[in-house]
Design an enzyme around this catalytic site. Structure first.
Site, PDB file in Angstrom:
ATOM      1  N   GLU A  64       7.106   6.930 -14.852  1.00 46.05           N
ATOM      2  CA  GLU A  64       7.782   7.973 -14.093  1.00 46.05           C
ATOM      3  C   GLU A  64       9.277   7.895 -14.356  1.00 46.05           C
ATOM      4  O   GLU A  64       9.821   6.799 -14.564  1.00 46.05           O
ATOM      5  CB  GLU A  64       7.538   7.825 -12.586  1.00 46.05           C
ATOM      6  CG  GLU A  64       6.140   8.204 -12.144  1.00 46.05           C
ATOM      7  CD  GLU A  64       5.958   8.063 -10.650  1.00 46.05           C
ATOM      8  OE1 GLU A  64       4.924   8.541 -10.150  1.00 46.05           O
ATOM      9  OE2 GLU A  64       6.846   7.484  -9.988  1.00 46.05           O
ATOM     10  N   HIS A 102      10.503  -2.912  -4.418  1.00 45.12           N
ATOM     11  CA  HIS A 102       9.591  -1.820  -4.103  1.00 45.12           C
ATOM     12  C   HIS A 102       8.714  -2.098  -2.888  1.00 45.12           C
ATOM     13  O   HIS A 102       7.738  -1.402  -2.647  1.00 45.12           O
ATOM     14  CB  HIS A 102       8.714  -1.466  -5.315  1.00 45.12           C
ATOM     15  CG  HIS A 102       9.493  -1.285  -6.577  1.00 45.12           C
ATOM     16  ND1 HIS A 102      10.358  -0.233  -6.776  1.00 45.12           N
ATOM     17  CD2 HIS A 102       9.576  -2.059  -7.698  1.00 45.12           C
ATOM     18  CE1 HIS A 102      10.929  -0.349  -7.967  1.00 45.12           C
ATOM     19  NE2 HIS A 102      10.486  -1.446  -8.540  1.00 45.12           N
ATOM     20  N   ARG A 124      -4.733   5.479   4.139  1.00 48.27           N
ATOM     21  CA  ARG A 124      -4.975   4.453   5.151  1.00 48.27           C
ATOM     22  C   ARG A 124      -3.882   4.529   6.197  1.00 48.27           C
ATOM     23  O   ARG A 124      -2.950   5.335   6.090  1.00 48.27           O
ATOM     24  CB  ARG A 124      -4.945   3.060   4.513  1.00 48.27           C
ATOM     25  CG  ARG A 124      -3.650   2.797   3.733  1.00 48.27           C
ATOM     26  CD  ARG A 124      -3.511   1.380   3.270  1.00 48.27           C
ATOM     27  NE  ARG A 124      -2.457   1.193   2.301  1.00 48.27           N
ATOM     28  CZ  ARG A 124      -1.169   1.082   2.574  1.00 48.27           C
ATOM     29  NH1 ARG A 124      -0.758   1.189   3.824  1.00 48.27           N
ATOM     30  NH2 ARG A 124      -0.279   0.887   1.617  1.00 48.27           N
TER      31      ARG A 124
END
Length: 657
Positions: free
Chosen positions: A198, A233, A290
């Site tokens: 990305e 991250h 979730r």
């Protein structure tokens, strides 16, 4: 309904709390390492899964399904992590006639692969970050794609989540190593080495939208959370609402998130994550199928119980509100308290919790799953608790959370508590200007509030250690009057202590006086009065200023002290604790408990300082251990797959001839 919670720690406790409040019977599962954990005693019933490693317990589908059969459970809530985003597990629950309190397996499977998810979202007109999602996975293809996209780029594992298998790459020469490490970590974590690329969006905000969808086609969103403050991250601080959000932008992002959920037939609670670039542009990042770790901030600004809503949706109920009925009230900020050592590049910390003291502050919520006396093991994630502050304004929510962190004590092992305090005090955060580049760019500042010097903190530790030793001696004595306990025939009693302090060894003399204590170090002295001391918390007076302290003493002579936003450990050498045995410069020790995944050298190999020697896996992350010096490998003391303890010598480097 009887609900089995297929998880552990704070999220298991969180789910059990809501399930029990709704009147459901509850079942906990646990590994051998978690036999004494709070979630085990919190449930109506608890079943042992197996040994500590997650693959033999919390990741073992058949053992969890057998536990459900043995307990007569009707439903399984997976929490987050472990099997929560495993489509095969969702299908296995359905085949076993168990309600899976989560989305359909097909939705999990599609969103669990970042490449497939981006292809699908592009087709659904959801804006996505430019990148490469192709089938070809060789280095040459990735290099060509990266050059087309333009550096910097993000290498990401196509499967899974939890921020594992991600590397930022600044230039072409660094790409092969990033691909190698990301593939290895992705394979270990998710069973798939597939990667995507990305474009790295510079200094964006990480903004996610919470959605809810029932089985009848209704989908709504509950606003956003700003999760921009991340380390490697991994989210560290989250808040709702986003400091720069407008009603118009929230409406646009919410509509896109609802569209994304509807396009995959989503059911349950989920999160659509975006990168917000500038004031208006946003790009789809991924969808988490979730409950999120940071769901409490949404609960605190909406007044909704997301776990209760998950359970209701799984039972076939309609959503209890429509989009125009969702109301937001105030501001909430959450921090994640980890057992890790910020001074050692945040390596996970393991060991016994000598004292866990959660804060009790109005407007503050604490989600935890630990207690004093439990051990943090290397087998699971290092997060210990989540602490969430709420108030009508962001300013006051931050102040409440700061107060709570100062009152939080996690003693016995290193934690990131003080690091979190510094984040909340940094101007960029105070002003709501934090982006995903915050931790790499911000200067994390110490408190501007006047605090104790290093010498004064050591003196406080010495006095509290002196008082604790005095209490123990007095308790063991017969017919000793407390008023005379500091007195001897030669005058008031004196105690000499040698402390291994954070800044080095200090030698102190403590003398009790009628009004307090005099602590002498060399030619300087410090006068300390103790206004309150219950053996855990104390109020100390130094130079007419009052300071609140939390402390404990351990059997090995360590004094853990929290005061003025710092947690420090002082080892009392007089107590009989051994002095550190200085390691030879050629001995390479394990920085943490873990499993040896790779050994990159053999006896006889010449190595240069900084060269990777081995890869150690601990708490689901991989850590490279590098050579501390130039030399020649003399001995390797362990093999692949071996468990090593923190500070254990793994190999020895000799001076090259």
């Amino acid at each position: 309904m009887r609900i089995l919670v297929a998880n552990r720690g704070e999220i298991a406790c969180r789910i059990l709390s809501s399930a029990k409040s709704l009147g459901h019977d509850t079942v906990a599962v646990f590994s051998e390492a978690d036999a004494c954990s709070p979630h085990v005693t919190m449930a109506d019933q608890a079943i042992l899964l197996g040994p500590a490693p997650a693959a033999e317990s919390y990741l073992n589908m058949e053992r969890i399904l057998q536990a459900a059969r043995d307990s007569g459970a009707d439903a399984i809530h997976p929490g987050y992590g472990f099997l929560s985003e495993n489509a095969a597990f969702a299908r296995a629950c359905e085949a076993a006639n168990l309600r899976f309190i989560g989305p359909p397996a097909d939705a999990i499977e599609l969103m669990g692969n970042k490449a497939a998810a981006k292809i699908h979202m592009n087709a659904a007109d959801v804006p996505c970050v430019p990148g490469y999602n192709g089938i070809q996975q060789d280095d040459a293809t990735f290099a060509a794609a990266a050059n087309d996209i333009g550096f910097p780029v993000m290498v990401k594992a196509a499967a899974g989540g939890g921020r594992r298998g991600i590397r930022r790459v600044e230039k072409t020469v660094d790409l092969p190593d990033a691909l190698r490490l990301a593939r290895s970590e992705a394979e270990r974590a998710f069973g798939s080495a597939e990667l995507i690329l990305e474009k790295a969006i510079e200094r964006p905000r990480h903004v996610e939208i919470q959605i809810l969808a029932d089985q009848h086609g209704a989908v709504i969103h509950l606003g956003e959370r700003d999760c921009s403050i991340q380390r490697r991250h991994q989210k560290v601080v989250e808040e709702a609402p986003c400091p720069v959000m407008t009603e118009q932008l929230r409406e646009r992002m919410g509509e896109v998130a609802v569209t994304a959920a509807k396009s995959i037939g989503y059911v349950g609670a989920g999160t659509v994550e975006f990168l917000l670039s500038g004031a208006e542009d946003f790009y789809f990042l991924e969808m988490n199928t979730r409950l999120q770790v940071e769901h409490p901030v949404t609960e605190m600004v909406t007044g909704l119980d997301l776990v209760a809503l998950q359970i209701a949706i799984a039972q076939g109920e309609h959503l209890p509100l429509q989009q125009n009925e969702v109301a937001f009230n105030g501001h909430a900020i959450e921090v994640r308290l980890y057992a890790e050592d910020p001074s050692q590049d945040f390596i996970p910390s393991t060991g016994m919790i000598e004292l866990w003291k959660a804060p009790v502050v109005e407007g503050v919520r604490v989600d935890d799953g630990v207690r004093t006396g439990l051990s943090i093991t290397p087998y699971y994630d290092a997060m210990v608790a989540k602490i969430i502050g709420w108030d009508d304004s962001r300013k006051m929510a931050r102040c409440r959370l700061l107060r709570a962190l100062h009152e939080t004590a996690l003693f016995g092992l290193s934690s990131n508590r003080d690091f979190l305090i510094r984040i909340l005090q940094t101007p960029a955060f105070v002003d709501g200007r934090a982006t995903t580049a915050f931790l790499s760019e911000a200067r994390l500042e110490e408190s501007s509030v006047p605090g104790l010097t290093a010498a004064q903190r050591a003196a406080v530790a010495a006095v509290l250690a002196y008082r604790e030793q005095h209490r123990k001696a007095l308790k063991a004595s017969l017919l000793v009057c407390d008023e005379l306990s500091h007195w001897g025939s030669a005058g008031s009693l004196v105690s000499r202590l040698t402390l291994d302090a954070p800044g080095g060894v200090v030698k102190l003399t403590v003398r009790a006086t009628q009004t307090g204590y005099t602590v002498i170090e060399g030619d300087s002295q410090c006068i300390i009065q103790v206004a309150h001391d219950d053996g855990v918390s104390a109020t100390v007076m130094i130079e007419k200023l009052s300071h609140r302290a939390t402390y404990c003493m351990t059997p090995d002579g360590a004094v853990w002290l929290s005061v003025d936003g710092r947690i420090e450990c002082y080892l009392n050498r007089v107590s009989g604790a051994d002095e550190d045995d200085e390691a030879s410069t050629g001995l390479v020790r394990a920085p943490m408990h873990g499993v040896l995944l790779k050994i990159l050298v053999s006896p006889g190999d010449r190595v240069e300082r900084g060269r990777p020697l081995l890869v150690l896996e601990a708490m689901k992350m991989q850590h490279e251990v590098i050579a501390p010096m130039d030399g020649c490998i003399e001995q390797v003391f362990f093999g692949l797959g071996d468990h090593v303890a923190a500070d254990e010598v793994i190999l020895e480097i000799g001076v090259a001839q």
